[in-house]
Design a protein around this motif. Structure first.
Motif, PDB file in Angstrom:
ATOM      1  N   THR A 251       0.836  -1.203   0.000  1.00 39.85           N
ATOM      2  CA  THR A 251       0.000   0.000   0.000  1.00 39.85           C
ATOM      3  C   THR A 251       0.869   1.251   0.000  1.00 39.85           C
ATOM      4  O   THR A 251       2.012   1.230   0.445  1.00 39.85           O
ATOM      5  CB  THR A 251      -0.939   0.031   1.231  1.00 39.85           C
ATOM      6  N   ARG A 252       0.293   2.339  -0.473  1.00 42.21           N
ATOM      7  CA  ARG A 252       0.994   3.625  -0.511  1.00 42.21           C
ATOM      8  C   ARG A 252       1.009   4.250   0.886  1.00 42.21           C
ATOM      9  O   ARG A 252       0.197   3.878   1.738  1.00 42.21           O
ATOM     10  CB  ARG A 252       0.292   4.574  -1.488  1.00 42.21           C
ATOM     11  N   PRO A 253       1.903   5.225   1.121  1.00 45.92           N
ATOM     12  CA  PRO A 253       1.994   5.831   2.457  1.00 45.92           C
ATOM     13  C   PRO A 253       0.675   6.411   2.965  1.00 45.92           C
ATOM     14  O   PRO A 253       0.395   6.346   4.154  1.00 45.92           O
ATOM     15  CB  PRO A 253       3.046   6.929   2.265  1.00 45.92           C
ATOM     16  N   GLY A 254      -0.160   6.972   2.081  1.00 46.73           N
ATOM     17  CA  GLY A 254      -1.405   7.584   2.533  1.00 46.73           C
ATOM     18  C   GLY A 254      -2.579   6.632   2.622  1.00 46.73           C
ATOM     19  O   GLY A 254      -3.656   6.998   3.113  1.00 46.73           O
ATOM     20  N   ASP A 255      -2.416   5.395   2.152  1.00 45.87           N
ATOM     21  CA  ASP A 255      -3.504   4.416   2.181  1.00 45.87           C
ATOM     22  C   ASP A 255      -3.697   3.884   3.607  1.00 45.87           C
ATOM     23  O   ASP A 255      -2.784   3.933   4.436  1.00 45.87           O
ATOM     24  CB  ASP A 255      -3.204   3.250   1.244  1.00 45.87           C
ATOM     25  N   ILE A 256      -4.881   3.337   3.869  1.00 45.76           N
ATOM     26  CA  ILE A 256      -5.212   2.880   5.218  1.00 45.76           C
ATOM     27  C   ILE A 256      -5.638   1.412   5.160  1.00 45.76           C
ATOM     28  O   ILE A 256      -6.787   1.097   4.843  1.00 45.76           O
ATOM     29  CB  ILE A 256      -6.341   3.745   5.824  1.00 45.76           C
ATOM     30  N   CYS A 271      -8.422  10.249  -1.654  1.00 42.36           N
ATOM     31  CA  CYS A 271      -8.124  11.031  -2.871  1.00 42.36           C
ATOM     32  C   CYS A 271      -7.789  10.114  -4.052  1.00 42.36           C
ATOM     33  O   CYS A 271      -6.853  10.380  -4.808  1.00 42.36           O
ATOM     34  CB  CYS A 271      -6.974  12.009  -2.620  1.00 42.36           C
ATOM     35  N   THR A 272      -8.551   9.045  -4.186  1.00 39.84           N
ATOM     36  CA  THR A 272      -8.270   8.055  -5.225  1.00 39.84           C
ATOM     37  C   THR A 272      -9.538   7.750  -6.008  1.00 39.84           C
ATOM     38  O   THR A 272     -10.536   7.322  -5.417  1.00 39.84           O
ATOM     39  CB  THR A 272      -7.736   6.752  -4.595  1.00 39.84           C
ATOM     40  N   ALA A 277      -8.407   2.681  -7.942  1.00 34.78           N
ATOM     41  CA  ALA A 277      -8.615   1.676  -6.901  1.00 34.78           C
ATOM     42  C   ALA A 277      -8.819   0.296  -7.522  1.00 34.78           C
ATOM     43  O   ALA A 277      -8.336  -0.714  -6.983  1.00 34.78           O
ATOM     44  CB  ALA A 277      -9.828   2.063  -6.051  1.00 34.78           C
ATOM     45  N   TYR A 278      -9.516   0.248  -8.650  1.00 36.63           N
ATOM     46  CA  TYR A 278      -9.750  -1.031  -9.335  1.00 36.63           C
ATOM     47  C   TYR A 278      -8.424  -1.639  -9.809  1.00 36.63           C
ATOM     48  O   TYR A 278      -8.179  -2.837  -9.636  1.00 36.63           O
ATOM     49  CB  TYR A 278     -10.690  -0.803 -10.515  1.00 36.63           C
ATOM     50  N   GLU A 279      -7.560  -0.799 -10.383  1.00 39.01           N
ATOM     51  CA  GLU A 279      -6.259  -1.293 -10.845  1.00 39.01           C
ATOM     52  C   GLU A 279      -5.417  -1.775  -9.673  1.00 39.01           C
ATOM     53  O   GLU A 279      -4.717  -2.789  -9.765  1.00 39.01           O
ATOM     54  CB  GLU A 279      -5.518  -0.189 -11.602  1.00 39.01           C
ATOM     55  N   PHE A 280      -5.500  -1.052  -8.548  1.00 37.67           N
ATOM     56  CA  PHE A 280      -4.733  -1.486  -7.372  1.00 37.67           C
ATOM     57  C   PHE A 280      -5.284  -2.797  -6.816  1.00 37.67           C
ATOM     58  O   PHE A 280      -4.533  -3.666  -6.377  1.00 37.67           O
ATOM     59  CB  PHE A 280      -4.741  -0.415  -6.282  1.00 37.67           C
ATOM     60  N   ALA A 281      -6.606  -2.952  -6.827  1.00 41.52           N
ATOM     61  CA  ALA A 281      -7.212  -4.201  -6.353  1.00 41.52           C
ATOM     62  C   ALA A 281      -6.752  -5.380  -7.207  1.00 41.52           C
ATOM     63  O   ALA A 281      -6.482  -6.471  -6.680  1.00 41.52           O
ATOM     64  CB  ALA A 281      -8.734  -4.089  -6.368  1.00 41.52           C
TER      65      ALA A 281
END
Length: 344
Positions: A251-256, A271-272, A277-281
């Motif tokens: 995950t990126r630094p700002g992701d939770i 802010c996504t 988000a679909y590509e990251f999933a």
């Protein structure tokens, strides 16, 4: 004014500052407030051209410029130096204060930060921040505005300020650690649902004010019950820990990243947009499929998960709506193909 009167006046000013520091630093556990108070008092009493407060990272044994004030200071804020490097590094390593009236004649001086900030250092006071025998960092003053060099009185005053500062910094760090523990899942060290609900509210307000999106990925491990049935609950627990570690790594630094409960996980993406988000999933699904779980146990198994993706305000009107919709998207995969990503 006579010299004696001047000394008395300075002593009175110092004691007023120490008393003010004691009141302020014991009334807050917010590290940013602590650092601001320290900054104001140092500037008012010792009047350096430039000064810095550096905190020590125990694991990496590096000092980081948490505060940098003065000419060219922005160029060095956030930069790091190794324990032992330069005057500040020497002070952190030795735990001793040092007053250098001419840095060019001292082999401990490192000109790297002068070059970085386009500044010329002449004299330095550097004192350690020590609490219960442990060095937390250092305070470093560069060049005195009113005189060519610093004095022993200046160093003594800074050492006293550092004593208060070290106690306050340690208290703030301990409070932050305890507060963080209350917001994290004990087993995976990911955030817990308490933190998630607060974060969703905060990020929805931010999305409204900025005209942006906040997205969410919800996933559930496929056939996780079989891991417990075949290999035991201890191995099942280790699988969940490995999922948590994998999420932290990608995950990126700002992701939770959050453990939602059982073998269910959430990644909140501030802010996504939904497409990102679909590509990251999909990327997360690939990484999950490639990972060999329980390799340390010499078992080595591959697992899959079912993913749902939704965003606010495109798919949902609020926090509960977003959770419900992304959960439904995930279950549409869970009840059909498994090992896939569904968009709300």
């Amino acid at each position: 004014m006579k010299y004696g009167d001047e000394s008395i006046e300075r002593l009175r000013a110092e004691h007023e500052i120490y008393a003010d520091l004691a009141r302020t630093l014991t009334s807050t556990l917010d590290l940013s407030e602590v650092l601001k108070t320290i900054m104001d008092k140092i500037q008012g009493l010792l009047k350096p051209d430039n000064w810095s407060l550096l905190l020590l990272d125990d694991e990496k044994q590096e000092l980081t410029f948490e505060i940098a004030v003065g000419e060219g200071a922005q160029a060095i804020k956030g930069t790091r130096l190794a324990s032992g490097e330069g005057v500040a590094g020497w002070t952190a390593l030795s735990g001793e204060s040092v007053l250098i009236r001419d840095v060019r004649a001292d082999p401990r001086f490192c000109p790297r930060f002068d070059d970085l900030s386009n500044f010329r250092t002449q004299s330095i006071i550097c004192v350690p921040l020590i609490n219960r025998g442990k060095v937390l960092g250092v305070i470093e003053l560069i060049n005195r505005i009113e005189k060519d060099v610093f004095s022993d009185l200046d160093m003594h005053a800074l050492e006293t300020i550092a004593e208060y500062a070290a106690i306050a910094i340690q208290n703030a760090a301990s409070y932050k650690k305890i507060h963080l523990l209350s917001l994290t899942d004990d087993h995976t060290s990911l955030f817990n649902t308490r933190f998630l609900y607060d974060a969703i509210d905060r990020e929805i307000m931010r999305a409204d004010s900025e005209g942006s999106e906040v997205s969410m990925i919800f996933f559930d491990m496929d056939r996780f019950k079989q891991v417990n049935d075949v290999h035991g609950h201890l191995c099942g627990s280790k699988v969940l820990k490995e999922v948590g570690l994998l999420l932290k790594q990608i995950t990126r630094p700002g992701d939770i990243p959050v453990r939602y409960g059982g073998d269910e996980f959430v990644v909140l993406l501030p802010c996504t947009p939904k497409e990102t988000a679909y590509e990251f999933a999909k990327y997360l699904r690939e990484q999950m499929n490639r990972h060999v779980f329980l390799s340390d146990e010499e078992i080595g198994i591959h697992l899959t998960a079912s993913f749902g993706v939704a965003s606010y305000p495109r798919d949902a009107s609020g926090m509960r709506d977003l959770l419900s919709i992304v959960d439904a998207a995930m279950y549409s995969v869970k009840e059909t193909t498994r090992d896939a990503v569904a968009l709300a």
